[in-house]
Scaffold this motif. Structure first.
Motif, mmCIF file in Angstrom:
data_model
loop_
_atom_site.group_PDB
_atom_site.id
_atom_site.type_symbol
_atom_site.label_atom_id
_atom_site.label_comp_id
_atom_site.label_asym_id
_atom_site.label_seq_id
_atom_site.Cartn_x
_atom_site.Cartn_y
_atom_site.Cartn_z
ATOM 1 N N ALA A 16 49.711 50.933 38.234
ATOM 2 C CA ALA A 16 49.961 49.579 38.749
ATOM 3 C C ALA A 16 50.052 49.580 40.273
ATOM 4 N N ARG A 17 50.742 50.548 40.824
ATOM 5 C CA ARG A 17 50.840 50.623 42.294
ATOM 6 C C ARG A 17 49.483 50.907 42.928
ATOM 7 N N ALA A 18 48.706 51.787 42.322
ATOM 8 C CA ALA A 18 47.372 52.083 42.857
ATOM 9 C C ALA A 18 46.488 50.844 42.791
ATOM 10 N N PHE A 19 46.583 50.100 41.691
ATOM 11 C CA PHE A 19 45.781 48.888 41.509
ATOM 12 C C PHE A 19 46.188 47.802 42.494
ATOM 13 N N LEU A 20 47.480 47.650 42.747
ATOM 14 C CA LEU A 20 47.968 46.571 43.603
ATOM 15 C C LEU A 20 47.902 46.892 45.092
ATOM 16 N N ALA A 21 47.547 48.114 45.454
ATOM 17 C CA ALA A 21 47.506 48.484 46.872
ATOM 18 C C ALA A 21 46.471 47.660 47.646
ATOM 19 N N LEU A 22 45.315 47.400 47.063
ATOM 20 C CA LEU A 22 44.275 46.631 47.767
ATOM 21 C C LEU A 22 44.698 45.176 47.974
ATOM 22 N N PRO A 23 45.093 44.431 46.932
ATOM 23 C CA PRO A 23 45.510 43.052 47.182
ATOM 24 C C PRO A 23 46.740 42.960 48.092
ATOM 25 N N ALA A 24 47.684 43.897 47.948
ATOM 26 C CA ALA A 24 48.866 43.873 48.805
ATOM 27 C C ALA A 24 48.492 44.179 50.254
ATOM 28 N N PRO A 67 39.167 52.706 51.707
ATOM 29 C CA PRO A 67 38.352 53.421 50.706
ATOM 30 C C PRO A 67 39.146 53.824 49.462
ATOM 31 N N LEU A 68 40.334 54.382 49.644
ATOM 32 C CA LEU A 68 41.163 54.770 48.504
ATOM 33 C C LEU A 68 41.570 53.557 47.680
ATOM 34 N N ASP A 69 41.952 52.482 48.363
ATOM 35 C CA ASP A 69 42.423 51.287 47.667
ATOM 36 C C ASP A 69 41.308 50.624 46.865
ATOM 37 N N VAL A 70 40.104 50.582 47.417
ATOM 38 C CA VAL A 70 38.979 49.970 46.695
ATOM 39 C C VAL A 70 38.629 50.789 45.458
ATOM 40 N N VAL A 71 38.564 52.105 45.599
ATOM 41 C CA VAL A 71 38.235 52.965 44.454
ATOM 42 C C VAL A 71 39.312 52.844 43.375
ATOM 43 N N ALA A 72 40.583 52.845 43.773
ATOM 44 C CA ALA A 72 41.671 52.713 42.801
ATOM 45 C C ALA A 72 41.627 51.353 42.111
ATOM 46 N N PHE A 73 41.362 50.299 42.876
ATOM 47 C CA PHE A 73 41.300 48.948 42.305
ATOM 48 C C PHE A 73 40.168 48.849 41.280
ATOM 49 N N VAL A 74 39.002 49.381 41.613
ATOM 50 C CA VAL A 74 37.857 49.323 40.698
ATOM 51 C C VAL A 74 38.115 50.176 39.458
ATOM 52 N N LEU A 75 38.624 51.380 39.634
ATOM 53 C CA LEU A 75 38.853 52.280 38.508
ATOM 54 C C LEU A 75 39.915 51.733 37.550
ATOM 55 N N VAL A 76 41.047 51.296 38.083
ATOM 56 C CA VAL A 76 42.106 50.772 37.224
ATOM 57 C C VAL A 76 41.688 49.419 36.639
ATOM 58 N N GLY A 77 40.973 48.606 37.405
ATOM 59 C CA GLY A 77 40.461 47.340 36.878
ATOM 60 C C GLY A 77 39.497 47.557 35.720
ATOM 61 N N TYR A 78 38.634 48.547 35.851
ATOM 62 C CA TYR A 78 37.717 48.909 34.768
ATOM 63 C C TYR A 78 38.497 49.340 33.527
ATOM 64 N N ALA A 79 39.531 50.144 33.738
ATOM 65 C CA ALA A 79 40.344 50.610 32.611
ATOM 66 C C ALA A 79 41.063 49.440 31.938
ATOM 67 N N LEU A 80 41.581 48.498 32.720
ATOM 68 C CA LEU A 80 42.240 47.328 32.135
ATOM 69 C C LEU A 80 41.259 46.489 31.326
ATOM 70 N N PHE A 81 40.105 46.225 31.907
ATOM 71 C CA PHE A 81 39.094 45.423 31.223
ATOM 72 C C PHE A 81 38.690 46.068 29.900
ATOM 73 N N ASN A 82 38.398 47.360 29.932
ATOM 74 C CA ASN A 82 37.970 48.046 28.710
ATOM 75 C C ASN A 82 39.114 48.228 27.719
ATOM 76 N N SER A 83 40.349 48.286 28.191
ATOM 77 C CA SER A 83 41.478 48.352 27.266
ATOM 78 C C SER A 83 41.574 47.072 26.459
ATOM 79 N N VAL A 84 41.478 45.940 27.142
ATOM 80 C CA VAL A 84 41.516 44.656 26.435
ATOM 81 C C VAL A 84 40.330 44.556 25.478
ATOM 82 N N ARG A 85 39.182 44.980 25.923
ATOM 83 C CA ARG A 85 37.976 44.894 25.108
ATOM 84 C C ARG A 85 38.045 45.790 23.869
#
Length: 149
Positions: A16-24, A67-85
């Protein structure tokens, strides 16, 4: 993080912290540039659990950590999307022919294969990259709060 925290809670909190680093970080930049560095510092301190954030440090963190924040956001976002799916497989694919899907011919088997397969993927394949990315984010935060004046 407390030592009594379970590994699953620790992993979820780290993700969650890695995912929220980019928007924060983007919100902190906007707040800093609009003359509200105090609010931006409180936002960053809430996310990182530390203090010492000034306007200059917030801007440096946003630029250097992008760079770290974008990669973390995309990776965790992908995991969230596929978890719901995958965990909601019966909801999303109810009108399809699931007899030929992995785990078929019953919907329970298909759901079990997709849910447990994705859970295994989360635990084995995504755990380590997210943990490393979050470690890089924390190291950058520590360095910026201790070395910039």
């Amino acid at each position: 993080m407390s030592p009594s925290m379970t590994p699953i809670r620790r992993t979820l909190r780290t993700a969650a912290r890695a995912f929220l680093a980019l928007p924060a970080g983007l919100a902190a930049v906007v707040l800093t540039l609009t003359g509200q560095p105090g609010r931006a510092a409180r936002l960053r301190a809430r996310l990182t659990g530390g203090d010492g954030w000034t306007g200059r440090r917030l801007l440096a963190r946003a630029v250097l950590g992008l760079p770290l924040d974008v990669v973390a956001f995309v990776l965790v976002g992908y995991a969230l999307f596929n978890s719901v799916r995958n965990f909601g497989y019966p909801i999303w694919y109810l009108d399809t022919d699931y007899h030929q899907a992995w785990g078929g011919p019953t919907m329970a088997g298909v759901w079990a294969v997709h849910g447990l397969g994705w859970l295994l993927c989360l635990a084995v394949l995504l755990h380590w990259p997210v943990r490393r990315l979050a470690g890089g984010q924390r190291a950058l935060d520590r360095r910026l709060t201790s070395h910039l004046g």
